[in-house]
Design a protein around this motif. Structure first.
Motif, PDB file in Angstrom:
ATOM      1  N   LYS A 256       0.850  -1.203   0.000  1.00  0.00           N
ATOM      2  CA  LYS A 256       0.000   0.000   0.000  1.00  0.00           C
ATOM      3  C   LYS A 256       0.889   1.258   0.000  1.00  0.00           C
ATOM      4  O   LYS A 256       0.673   2.175  -0.782  1.00  0.00           O
ATOM      5  CB  LYS A 256      -0.910  -0.031   1.230  1.00  0.00           C
ATOM      6  CG  LYS A 256      -1.832   1.140   1.382  1.00  0.00           C
ATOM      7  CD  LYS A 256      -2.823   0.859   2.516  1.00  0.00           C
ATOM      8  CE  LYS A 256      -3.570   2.081   2.989  1.00  0.00           C
ATOM      9  NZ  LYS A 256      -2.855   2.906   3.946  1.00  0.00           N
ATOM     10  N   ASN A 257       1.918   1.264   0.846  1.00  0.00           N
ATOM     11  CA  ASN A 257       2.825   2.419   0.881  1.00  0.00           C
ATOM     12  C   ASN A 257       3.521   2.608  -0.465  1.00  0.00           C
ATOM     13  O   ASN A 257       3.683   3.737  -0.928  1.00  0.00           O
ATOM     14  CB  ASN A 257       3.899   2.228   1.958  1.00  0.00           C
ATOM     15  CG  ASN A 257       3.372   2.554   3.338  1.00  0.00           C
ATOM     16  OD1 ASN A 257       2.314   3.147   3.480  1.00  0.00           O
ATOM     17  ND2 ASN A 257       4.103   2.145   4.358  1.00  0.00           N
ATOM     18  N   ASP A 285       9.827   0.327  -5.235  1.00  0.00           N
ATOM     19  CA  ASP A 285       8.895   1.199  -5.954  1.00  0.00           C
ATOM     20  C   ASP A 285       9.669   2.362  -6.554  1.00  0.00           C
ATOM     21  O   ASP A 285      10.751   2.704  -6.082  1.00  0.00           O
ATOM     22  CB  ASP A 285       7.761   1.700  -5.033  1.00  0.00           C
ATOM     23  CG  ASP A 285       8.244   2.650  -3.970  1.00  0.00           C
ATOM     24  OD1 ASP A 285       8.714   3.743  -4.298  1.00  0.00           O
ATOM     25  OD2 ASP A 285       8.149   2.299  -2.768  1.00  0.00           O
ATOM     26  N   THR A 304       3.525  10.244   9.924  1.00  0.00           N
ATOM     27  CA  THR A 304       2.944  10.201   8.586  1.00  0.00           C
ATOM     28  C   THR A 304       3.196  11.506   7.851  1.00  0.00           C
ATOM     29  O   THR A 304       3.291  12.562   8.472  1.00  0.00           O
ATOM     30  CB  THR A 304       1.426   9.886   8.635  1.00  0.00           C
ATOM     31  OG1 THR A 304       0.952   9.784   7.297  1.00  0.00           O
ATOM     32  CG2 THR A 304       0.626  10.950   9.357  1.00  0.00           C
ATOM     33  N   THR A 305       3.318  11.407   6.508  1.00  0.00           N
ATOM     34  CA  THR A 305       3.432  12.624   5.703  1.00  0.00           C
ATOM     35  C   THR A 305       2.196  12.755   4.819  1.00  0.00           C
ATOM     36  O   THR A 305       2.145  13.590   3.943  1.00  0.00           O
ATOM     37  CB  THR A 305       4.691  12.555   4.804  1.00  0.00           C
ATOM     38  OG1 THR A 305       4.620  11.365   4.033  1.00  0.00           O
ATOM     39  CG2 THR A 305       5.970  12.589   5.602  1.00  0.00           C
ATOM     40  N   LYS A 306       1.208  11.861   5.076  1.00  0.00           N
ATOM     41  CA  LYS A 306       0.013  11.848   4.214  1.00  0.00           C
ATOM     42  C   LYS A 306      -1.153  12.497   4.947  1.00  0.00           C
ATOM     43  O   LYS A 306      -1.307  12.272   6.161  1.00  0.00           O
ATOM     44  CB  LYS A 306      -0.353  10.397   3.863  1.00  0.00           C
ATOM     45  CG  LYS A 306       0.779   9.670   3.173  1.00  0.00           C
ATOM     46  CD  LYS A 306       0.501   8.194   3.027  1.00  0.00           C
ATOM     47  CE  LYS A 306       1.758   7.470   2.586  1.00  0.00           C
ATOM     48  NZ  LYS A 306       1.631   6.023   2.661  1.00  0.00           N
ATOM     49  N   THR A 310      -2.619   7.316   8.900  1.00  0.00           N
ATOM     50  CA  THR A 310      -2.643   7.249  10.371  1.00  0.00           C
ATOM     51  C   THR A 310      -1.210   7.153  10.911  1.00  0.00           C
ATOM     52  O   THR A 310      -0.971   7.395  12.088  1.00  0.00           O
ATOM     53  CB  THR A 310      -3.398   5.992  10.863  1.00  0.00           C
ATOM     54  OG1 THR A 310      -2.644   4.838  10.481  1.00  0.00           O
ATOM     55  CG2 THR A 310      -4.790   5.913  10.326  1.00  0.00           C
ATOM     56  N   LEU A 314       3.562   1.284   9.183  1.00  0.00           N
ATOM     57  CA  LEU A 314       4.911   0.726   9.360  1.00  0.00           C
ATOM     58  C   LEU A 314       5.167   0.270  10.793  1.00  0.00           C
ATOM     59  O   LEU A 314       5.990  -0.614  11.015  1.00  0.00           O
ATOM     60  CB  LEU A 314       5.967   1.749   8.923  1.00  0.00           C
ATOM     61  CG  LEU A 314       6.123   1.911   7.407  1.00  0.00           C
ATOM     62  CD1 LEU A 314       7.196   2.929   7.092  1.00  0.00           C
ATOM     63  CD2 LEU A 314       6.460   0.589   6.728  1.00  0.00           C
TER      64      LEU A 314
HETATM   65  N1  LIG Z   1       7.410   3.178  -0.095  1.00  0.00           N
HETATM   66  C1  LIG Z   1       7.421   4.408   0.434  1.00  0.00           C
HETATM   67  N2  LIG Z   1       7.780   5.467  -0.322  1.00  0.00           N
HETATM   68  C2  LIG Z   1       7.793   6.722   0.188  1.00  0.00           C
HETATM   69  N3  LIG Z   1       7.475   7.011   1.477  1.00  0.00           N
HETATM   70  C3  LIG Z   1       7.124   5.993   2.274  1.00  0.00           C
HETATM   71  C4  LIG Z   1       7.077   4.642   1.804  1.00  0.00           C
HETATM   72  N4  LIG Z   1       6.706   3.869   2.836  1.00  0.00           N
HETATM   73  C5  LIG Z   1       6.524   4.686   3.895  1.00  0.00           C
HETATM   74  N5  LIG Z   1       6.763   5.964   3.575  1.00  0.00           N
HETATM   75  C6  LIG Z   1       6.727   7.136   4.457  1.00  0.00           C
HETATM   76  O1  LIG Z   1       6.595   6.684   5.795  1.00  0.00           O
HETATM   77  C7  LIG Z   1       5.452   7.273   6.410  1.00  0.00           C
HETATM   78  C8  LIG Z   1       4.868   6.298   7.410  1.00  0.00           C
HETATM   79  O2  LIG Z   1       4.319   5.165   6.738  1.00  0.00           O
HETATM   80  P1  LIG Z   1       3.146   4.359   7.426  1.00  0.00           P
HETATM   81  O3  LIG Z   1       2.765   3.257   6.531  1.00  0.00           O
HETATM   82  O4  LIG Z   1       3.559   4.014   8.816  1.00  0.00           O
HETATM   83  O5  LIG Z   1       1.981   5.413   7.571  1.00  0.00           O
HETATM   84  P2  LIG Z   1       1.093   6.066   6.412  1.00  0.00           P
HETATM   85  O6  LIG Z   1       1.270   5.310   5.148  1.00  0.00           O
HETATM   86  O7  LIG Z   1       1.409   7.519   6.393  1.00  0.00           O
HETATM   87  O8  LIG Z   1      -0.343   5.872   6.974  1.00  0.00           O
HETATM   88  P3  LIG Z   1      -1.205   4.504   6.995  1.00  0.00           P
HETATM   89  O9  LIG Z   1      -0.283   3.384   6.626  1.00  0.00           O
HETATM   90  O10 LIG Z   1      -1.671   4.413   8.379  1.00  0.00           O
HETATM   91  O11 LIG Z   1      -2.270   4.722   5.998  1.00  0.00           O
HETATM   92  C9  LIG Z   1       4.548   7.623   5.259  1.00  0.00           C
HETATM   93  O12 LIG Z   1       3.652   8.666   5.591  1.00  0.00           O
HETATM   94  C10 LIG Z   1       5.521   8.038   4.178  1.00  0.00           C
HETATM   95  O13 LIG Z   1       5.960   9.344   4.361  1.00  0.00           O
END
Ligand SMILES: Nc1ncnc2c1ncn2[C@@H]1O[C@H](COP(=O)(O)OP(=O)(O)OP(=O)(O)O)[C@@H](O)[C@H]1O
Ligand SMILES: [Mg+2]
Length: 347
Positions: A256-257, A285, A304-306, A310, A314
């Motif tokens: 998903k990330n 990716d 999070t940067t989104k 949430t 990770l």
């Molecule tokens: N493959 C990736 N490429 C770029 N940034 C990433 C990637 N995976 C994680 N990140 C960064 O790490 C942050 C934390 O990831 P995490 O999956 O914990 O939370 P999220 O994706 O923001 O929210 P959620 O998974 O709860 O929907 C992300 O907001 C993003 O900035």
């Protein structure tokens, strides 16, 4: 020089040349007069000509030059045997490695030189860092879980009274309060779930990860029209023993990330292979990449940067992989993409 033990001749030159530790003989101003074979391997150079008669400082980071000059002076002038020194060295390809250095004076033809014995500790340093990170994450997990637990109970009772109040005196504000409370409770439940995965009893079962990864990708089908996917599955008959739902959720979160990191078009590649007792899964990716600052904190709850994220995805991934005795590492280049490398033990 040769020594005879019973009928065996000990060739000292060969002994030093084949030593597992890298050995240098260094003279004034840091000039290298001798290096054994292990030095070539340590610095990844093809011939001793790349090292001999060079200045040792070209292999050391500039910020320690002064310290090293002083250490060399102590050996050459004061004939001092120095304490163990941990530092970094620069390999011929520019890569930094962690080393442990011992230095003793030695005399050849009345001239004092420094014998420098270098031990590569890069792997040990990496393992220490990993343990440290895992420890930090485990304590963050424990703290988050106990806070979540403590807050959840009073909030649940507030919700109960709110419902009673709504029955006797319905009001629009009470509906908003209830729905906000529900969001807070759902977040706490999520946090409990990800920071203490072992709270949720799940049996250990054999899992064929290749099949599962294939099915997981299927769940994202409608998001894949602008993304080219490539699956390179080797050793697909190997199984990992673990908690299936937790592991699938972890890989779901990673995929998903990866998809969310791709803004318009891009590629996702998933590799699966077995090596030295571990199943390796790499998720590449070509998305936006992760900044150094965020990279250091990955796995911390709520990072999070989104706008819609949430920041718990990770946290779930890291705790689950560690709970299964595995490791996870990340490499990322801004604007080019990211690779998450998961290793899970497999007999
Ligand atoms: N493959 C990736 N490429 C770029 N940034 C990433 C990637 N995976 C994680 N990140 C960064 O790490 C942050 C934390 O990831 P995490 O999956 O914990 O939370 P999220 O994706 O923001 O929210 P959620 O998974 O709860 O929907 C992300 O907001 C993003 O900035
Ligand atoms: Mg996520």
């Amino acid at each position: 020089m040769q020594l005879k033990i019973e009928s065996v001749d000990i060739d000292f030159h060969q002994l030093v040349n084949n030593s597992l530790n890298a050995i240098w003989i260094v003279g004034e101003e840091g000039k290298i007069y001798y290096c054994n074979r292990a030095c070539l391997k340590l610095l990844e150079v093809s011939s001793s000509e790349n090292i001999l008669f060079q200045n040792l400082y070209i292999f050391l980071p500039p910020d320690i030059h002064e310290i090293c000059k002083d250490r060399l002076r102590r050996v050459l002038e004061d004939k001092e045997t120095l304490d163990l020194f941990e530092t970094k060295m620069i390999r011929s390809d520019g890569e930094m490695i962690d080393v442990e250095i011992r230095t003793v004076p030695c005399t050849f033809e009345n001239k004092v030189f420094a014998q420098v014995v270098i031990h590569d500790i890069t792997h040990r340093k990496k393992a220490e860092k990993l343990l440290n990170d895992q420890g930090k994450l485990a304590s963050i997990g424990q703290i988050s879980a106990s806070i979540a637990h403590e807050i959840k109970n009073p909030l649940t009772s507030v919700k109960g009274f709110l419902q009673l109040l709504k029955e006797s005196q319905p009001h629009y504000y009470l509906d908003i309060m209830e729905s906000e409370l529900d969001k807070a409770l759902a977040t706490l439940q999520n946090l409990l779930h990800v920071s203490k995965p072992d709270l949720f009893e799940e049996p250990l079962v054999p899992i064929e990860l290749c099949k599962e990864l294939d099915s997981l990708l299927f769940l994202f089908q409608e998001k894949l029209y602008n993304v080219k996917t490539e699956l390179i599955f080797r050793d697909s008959e190997r199984v990992v023993v673990g908690k299936r739902n937790l592991l699938l959720k972890a890989f779901f979160n990673l995929i998903k990330n990866a998809l969310e990191a791709i803004i318009e078009k891009g590629d996702i590649k998933i590799e699966h292979y077995y090596e030295d007792g571990f199943i390796n899964i790499k998720i590449f990716d070509t998305g936006v990449g992760i900044s150094e600052d965020i990279l250091k904190k990955l796995g911390t709850p709520f990072l999070t940067t989104k706008t819609e994220g949430t920041g718990l995805g990770l946290t779930q991934v890291f705790t689950t992989i560690h709970e299964h005795g595995g490791t996870i590492s990340v490499q990322s280049v801004i604007g080019e993409g990211t690779v998450f490398h998961v290793q899970l033990p497999c007999d």
